[in-house]
Each structure stands twice: as structure tokens, then as C-alpha cells.
Enzyme design. Structure first.
Site, PDB file in Angstrom:
ATOM      1  N   HIS A  48      51.685  37.079  44.148  1.00  0.00           N
ATOM      2  CA  HIS A  48      52.038  38.466  43.832  1.00  0.00           C
ATOM      3  C   HIS A  48      53.506  38.619  43.451  1.00  0.00           C
ATOM      4  O   HIS A  48      54.022  39.731  43.445  1.00  0.00           O
ATOM      5  CB  HIS A  48      51.732  39.386  45.017  1.00  0.00           C
ATOM      6  CG  HIS A  48      50.277  39.649  45.216  1.00  0.00           C
ATOM      7  ND1 HIS A  48      49.363  38.652  45.425  1.00  0.00           N
ATOM      8  CD2 HIS A  48      49.574  40.811  45.234  1.00  0.00           C
ATOM      9  CE1 HIS A  48      48.158  39.185  45.582  1.00  0.00           C
ATOM     10  NE2 HIS A  48      48.252  40.489  45.456  1.00  0.00           N
ATOM     11  N   GLU A  70      40.881  43.204  35.270  1.00  0.00           N
ATOM     12  CA  GLU A  70      41.994  43.189  34.312  1.00  0.00           C
ATOM     13  C   GLU A  70      41.600  42.650  32.938  1.00  0.00           C
ATOM     14  O   GLU A  70      42.012  43.204  31.916  1.00  0.00           O
ATOM     15  CB  GLU A  70      43.186  42.402  34.869  1.00  0.00           C
ATOM     16  CG  GLU A  70      43.983  43.135  35.944  1.00  0.00           C
ATOM     17  CD  GLU A  70      43.409  42.925  37.340  1.00  0.00           C
ATOM     18  OE1 GLU A  70      42.405  42.196  37.467  1.00  0.00           O
ATOM     19  OE2 GLU A  70      43.963  43.491  38.296  1.00  0.00           O
TER      20      GLU A  70
END
Lengths: 324, 369
Positions: free
Chosen positions: A129, A60
Site C-alpha cells: 500500500h 480496478e
């Protein structure tokens, strides 16, 4: 008007913008060959080819930073984060670079990038998450953040985000991808910074955004059915820029406000909204502003208990009844 | 497989020989004027920075001031090879690159003083000079954070179908940052015309390379092997050797769209920043003196020019005094310039806020009540 899913609405927005502007490119993990971790980009590789739909490795900081650099040159990347929770490994790129380079260059450099993906709890995937960082992003001048709750809003806001010359971070919801709603066939764009009244009412204003919108609407229905209370549901849609006028007008009409969000309470988006209401509608308030947020702890895994941690319609109803 | 004992010594290339390196293909066609131009560019950077150090010591510059003195050959050599679609991005030791690509001393000095006439209107400061019109993208403060942006510039060049490259500069301290390795992987994976340039001055702030980096015997650039990238070690004291190595990397970028990692050995005489009070504690005075005396890129180049009779001492003195005068004028310009207004604090944040006629969004962008 055809009914389509939230997922399809985003895909249609991406496809239309890819066709409209040759500089629009979709980059993210599993967006191309895998057809998208949540199928948002399903079929786009086949339609537009590998130059426009690009699979990124799990990296990322690298690929988000790369997108920001490309946007400085005039490419308009739409970057997918599989979860907004993964933004933290790219935080330096998203905050220091995308958020500050225009300022530090005295306005010489623009960053027309979109970063999108789901930001919600409720799917039993644990604390790492389940983050909802719209409050963190909204604290960064230079960045814009929107949280669409319906297919119609998701499509219109996504198109506006892609056309925007500032960085726009779009927070979706895995629990909303499968929901459906009416979306016109003709083209439309929803300006950022425009709230939407999802239900009109006269007795109390419920302010919400993103995944808390369906919670607020369910609560409003219960209030109507069981207590004869007409709640007005204001969906912020856009956190920054923020449509304060719609909130204040509604509160002036109803004289009461309950704020619902999936952020944690401390420094959540609604802390700012509460401040705004007391500042601009103090004399109209008949009761203190109330808040319903996610219970102040990291997201619990236990499938049986996680719904208790998130904003619940029943809690919203209780809060409303407490100030009526 | 047993890991080899990690060699941690800094790898220094052999002593330079400019007369020989001047005959390398990329250098042999250089005119006398061009060679004098390189000298002028290096002198201008050094005199600018020496002048800025004095301004700092007068208390007129806030925060940090990371000086490039000793490393000038790198920025000048690299800038000399840039074409229309070749880009440059670097970290916070960025004044040399800025002047090398053609930014003027006035706007740079004014930025150091936080003046409205500065290149970033006083909003960026020492670490954040930008000139996108000169393909110069900063000037970035977070170690290694600019390297993914550099890969993005390379991606943009390739996406637009241009023949170009992006030179992404970093120090030896940046090479252990995760973002740098992610950027390496992307550039190699996607055949991007990126050129990673490690300006190895031996110290990441006060920590020597020996104490910070595990790497192959050949040095830091050799880590590129792990990503299947080409790499090279270059002697930074030789402007011509730098042009030679960087020229090969640019050719690879232009013709094959492939990335390269270059490690250029150099040295800084000043501290990590001027505020670095320990500049002489983590290294010896002898080490600093040795570089100044024997490896200074400006002096090495000066001796070459004299030896080859390309320039006379008098001509050099003239360039030197012109550069000093230019820096003096810049210091005066900066001094006399106005500070930005308090109202300007909220300008240059959002494109939309600065272009209200073209704004499409609604609602509040700023929350200052």
C-alpha cells in the site's frame, strides 16, 4: 487569501470542473455514498447526484478500463484509485490501453482521462500500500504524470489535468491531505510541466516532488538556521512533461544539486534529473549530484522504523553538507 | 453443496437451416440486394485475408497475422445491425470487423505492410486497426484487455443519453481473463448496453476449450448466469442465426439498457496466427476438413443463395473476381506506398504534441537526447 486543506483544494477543483463541463464524471471506490475513503469527494454526491459521482465496486481493471473506453467517446472521467498501489491490477488498462491507443490508431483516438489518488509511504500500511509509481508512469510515452505537494498546486494542476486531452495520472499523498495553504478564491489553472521554486536560495539546489517537498523545505530551514546555507528548493510538480529549464537555471546559479524523492533509487525520477543536470549544466557543477531516495527495499511496516526508510530532512542536510 | 462434474465439451448448436432462419423476423424483410451485399462482404473479407497471407509469405508483413478465415459471418452479421450509436471493439483477429464496418482494403493492407498510408499510419500493424468515424474502436492486442473498454463505450453511450450499444468481441481464450469478468459485473451492475460476443473457434491459440475452461453444461455464455445477464448460444455458420441472436441483444440494449453475453460457435482454418507452426498438431486434419466442407459460413450462405435462386453461380463468380481484384489492387497500393518517416515515430503519442497551437502544458514531453 483563504487557507484551505490539500483535500479541500482537490475537492474544489473537482467541483468546479464538474460544473464547467457536463462530460466530467467522478468514478471510484467509495467516492459517492461513503464520501470518499479520504473525504476528498465528501459532499459531492449530494451536490451533483449519482450520474456525476459514481461508486465503483472493488474492480480496478474493470472500472479503470471502463473509464478509458468512455473517454474514447468523449466522456472525461476522473477516476479515483484508493491507493496508487492498486494501479497494478489495472496496469494493462492504464499502460496498454490508455497509454498506447492514440499511437496505435495513428492519432485517431484520444483518451482524456484523469486517474488520481494517493501515492506515498509513511503510514505504516506495508509494502503493498506504499508504492510511488510516478517513475514507472513517466517511463511510458503517451501518459502524463503530476505530483502536487501543496493545496495551491493540487487545485491548479487537477484542473489542468481534467482539461487535458491526454491521459494524466495525478499522484497525491495521504499525509498531505490534511495540510493547509493559501488558495485564491478566483479561478486559476496551473499548466502541467511547470516546476515551482518553493524556496529561493543561492548555495545549493534541492530538487523534489510530491511528498518529498516538505522534507526538502524542512532541510532547507535547518541548513539556514544551523549552517547559514541558502538552499533553493525546486518542486518539479509535474514529472512528465518535465520543466528542465527551471532545474538547469537553478543549478547554474547554485552550482550544486541534491535530489530528493520517495521513489527507490534505481531508475527513480531523480535518475533522469541527475542525467539532465550533468548533460546540460556539467560545467556549472562544483560537486557531484547527490540523491536522497527511499531505502532500496519494499516498504517496511514497523511504525518505529518506517520513517528511517523514507527520505529524511537530516539525510538531505548531510548530503548538502557533504558537497559544500 | 457438491460441485457437479464439470462438462468440458464444446457445445455446438444444431446444424443451421438458412432457408428457415431467413424467415425470422429480423431477416424476413431483407431485400435481395441486402442479401447479396452480405455475400459480397464475406467474400471480400476472405479474399483480402487470403491475399494478405500471400503477402505475409512473401516476407512483407512483420510480426503476427491472425486470420479470420472461417469466421466471416460473425463480423458481417453484426456490422449489418449497427445504427448511429452502436459501436464495435474487438481483439487482434480484427481484419474482418474492420472491412465489415466499411474500412477499405487499401488502408488495411497498407497497415499490414507498415506503410504511412495504413489506417494507423503504420503504427498499429495487423492487430490494431481503428476507425472511430465508423464506430470501430479496434483492434486490441492483449487477450481480454479490450472488454473493459467496450463496457466503457457502453457507459459513454448511456452517459450521453443515446440509444445505442457496444459490441465487445473476444475469443474463447479471453473468457478466463479477470478483466472480462470485471467488465461483465460492471455491465450487469450498471445496466449498460454492452453486448459481449464470444467468437468461440474452439482454440485459445493451441489450447482447446476442453483444456482451458470450466463452464456450465450449456457452454461459455452460460457463465452470464452468475452475473444475472441474459445469454444465448448461436450457430456461427448461419449469418441469419447470428443476426437473429445479436438483433435480440441490440434490442435489449436499446430498449432496456441491459447487457447480453453471446457465444457464437465458429472455426478458424488457419493457425492462431500465421506464425503458428503447430496449427495442425493440436487438432486433426479431419476436424479442419469437416468444418471447411460442412460448416463454412461462406459456403453455407452461398448454397442458400443458390438454392433460393437469389444469385446465380455467374453472379457469384463476378463478386469473387471483383473481390480478388480489389485485394490485388490493395496489395499493389500497399506495396507502392511509402513507409512512415523516422520523424513520425514521435507523432501521435500526445494530442498536445500534435496540436502545438493549442498546447497548454509546458516543459519536455519527449526525452530523446
Amino acid at each position: 487569501m483563504p487557507e484551505i486543506s490539500y483535500r479541500q483544494a482537490i475537492k474544489d477543483a473537482l467541483a468546479e470542473e464538474i460544473e464547467r463541463d457536463e462530460n466530467v464524471v467522478i468514478i471510484g471506490e467509495e467516492v459517492a455514498q461513503y464520501n470518499g475513503a479520504y473525504k476528498v469527494t465528501e459532499g459531492l454526491l449530494e451536490r451533483y447526484g449519482p450520474k456525476r459521482i459514481v461508486d465503483a465496486p472493488i474492480s480496478e481493471a474493470g472500472f479503470i478500463g471502463m473509464g478509458i473506453g468512455a473517454s474514447m467517446l468523449g466522456v472525461r472521467p476522473v477516476m479515483e484509485l484508493m491507493f496508487w498501489s492498486f494501479a497494478y491490477v489495472a496496469w494493462d488498462q492504464m499502460i496498454n490501453n490508455a497509454g498506447c491507443v492514440r499511437y496505435m490508431s495513428g492519432g485517431l483516438i484520444n483518451v482524456p482521462i484523469v486517474i488520481r489518488g494517493p501515492a506515498n509511504g509513511g503510514t505504516n500500511v506495508g509494502a503493498t500500500h506504499s508504492h510511488t509509481p510516478e517513475n514507472l508512469i513517466a517511463n511510458m510515452p503517451g501518459l502524463k504524470v503530476v505530483c502536487p505537494a501543496t493545496p495551491y498546486d493540487a487545485k491548479g494542476l487537477m484542473k489542468a489535468a481534467i482539461r487535458d486531452n491526454d491521459p494524466v495520472y495525478v499522484m497525491e499523498s495521504t499525509l498531505l491531505y490534511g495540510t493547509t495553504g493559501e488558495v485564491p478564491e478566483e479561478e486559476y489553472v496551473i499548466p502541467l510541466g511547470k516546476a515551482d521554486i518553493k524556496r529561493e536560495g543561492t548555495d545549493v539546489t534541492i530538487v523534489c516532488h510530491g511528498p518529498s517537498v516538505p522534507v526538502a523545505l524542512t532541510a532547507a530551514q535547518i541548513l539556514k538556521d544551523e549552517h547559514d546555507i541558502e538552499a533553493e528548493v525546486v518542486d518539479l510538480r509535474s514529472i512528465r512533461p518535465l520543466d528542465e529549464d527551471t532545474i538547469i537555471e537553478s543549478v547554474k546559479k547554485t552550482n550544486r544539486a541534491v535530489l530528493v524523492e520517495e521513489n527507490r533509487p534505481f531508475c527513480g525520477v531523480d535518475a533522469q534529473i541527475a542525467y539532465t543536470i550533468q548533460n546540460k549544466a556539467f560545467d556549472y557543477l562544483d560537486a557531484p549530484v547527490q540523491r536522497v531516495s527511499t531505502i532500496d527495499a519494499p516498504a517496511i511496516y514497523s511504525p518505529a522504523v518506517e520513517p528511517e526508510q523514507l527520505p529524511k530532512a537530516s539525510t538531505v542536510v548531510e548530503k548538502v553538507l557533504g558537497i559544500m | 453443496m457438491t460441485a457437479k462434474t464439470t462438462p468440458k465439451k464444446r457445445v455446438k448448436p444444431a446444424t443451421s437451416n438458412l432457408a428457415k432462419e431467413a424467415k425470422l423476423p429480423i431477416n424476413k424483410g431483407l431485400s435481395k440486394e441486402e442479401q447479396i451485399g452480405f455475400y459480397r462482404d464475406m467474400v471480400r473479407i476472405r479474399r483480402f485475408e487470403e491475399r494478405s497471407l500471400r503477402v505475409y509469405q512473401q516476407g512483407k508483413i512483420g510480426g503476427f497475422l491472425h486470420l479470420y478465415i472461417g469466421q466471416e459471418s460473425i463480423a458481417v452479421a453484426c456490422a449489418s445491425l449497427m445504427g448511429d450509436h452502436d459501436h464495435m471493439i474487438t481483439a487482434y483477429r480484427n481484419h474482418g470487423h474492420a472491412l465489415a464496418v466499411g474500412m477499405n482494403m487499401n488502408e488495411c493492407m497498407a497497415e499490414l505492410l507498415g506503410k504511412a498510408t495504413g489506417c494507423s499510419k503504420g503504427k498499429g500493424g495487423s492487430m490494431h486497426f481503428f476507425a472511430p468515424d465508423k464506430n470501430y474502436w479496434g483492434g486490441h492486442g492483449i487477450v481480454g484487455g479490450q472488454i473493459p473498454l467496450g463496457v466503457g463505450l457502453a457507459y459513454g453511450v448511456k452517459y450521453k443519453g443515446q440509444t445505442g450499444s457496444a459490441m465487445a468481441f473476444m475469443g474463447d481464450g479471453a473468457i478466463n481473463q479477470g478483466a472480462v469478468h470485471e467488465a461483465y459485473n460492471l455491465a450487469a451492475l450498471w445496466d449498460l448496453p454492452a453486448i459481449f460476443i464470444i467468437e468461440n473457434n474452439g482454440y485459445s491459440m493451441g489450447t482447446s476449450q476442453e483444456r482451458s475452461s470450466s463452464h456450465p453444461a450449456e457452454g461459455l455464455a452460460a457463465r452470464a448466469e452468475g452475473y444475472g445477464m441474459a445469454w444465448e448460444n448461436i450457430n456461427g455458420e448461419s449469418l441469419f442465426a447470428i443476426r437473429d441472436g445479436v438483433g435480440r441483444a441490440i434490442k435489449r440494449a436499446h430498449e432496456e439498457s441491459k447487457p447480453t453475453v453471446l457465444e457464437i460457435h465458429t472455426y478458424r482454418y488457419q493457425g492462431h496466427s500465421v506464425a503458428d507452426a503447430n496449427a495442425k498438431k493440436y487438432r486433426t486434419k479431419e476436424e479442419i476438413d469437416d468444418y471447411r466442407k460442412n460448416h463454412d459460413p461462406l459456403n453455407v450462405y452461398r448454397l442458400y443463395l443458390l438454392d433460393q435462386k437469389i444469385m446465380s453461380e455467374d453472379e457469384m463468380k463476378e463478386i469473387d473476381s471483383e473481390a480478388k481484384q480489389e485485394a490485388e489492387v490493395a496489395a499493389q497500393f500497399a506495396d507502392e506506398s511509402e513507409f512512415p518517416t523516422a520523424e513520425s515515430i514521435t507523432e501521435d503519442v500526445y494530442w498536445e504534441a500534435d496540436n502545438p497551437d493549442q498546447r497548454t502544458s509546458e516543459g519536455r514531453l519527449f526525452f530523446n537526447d
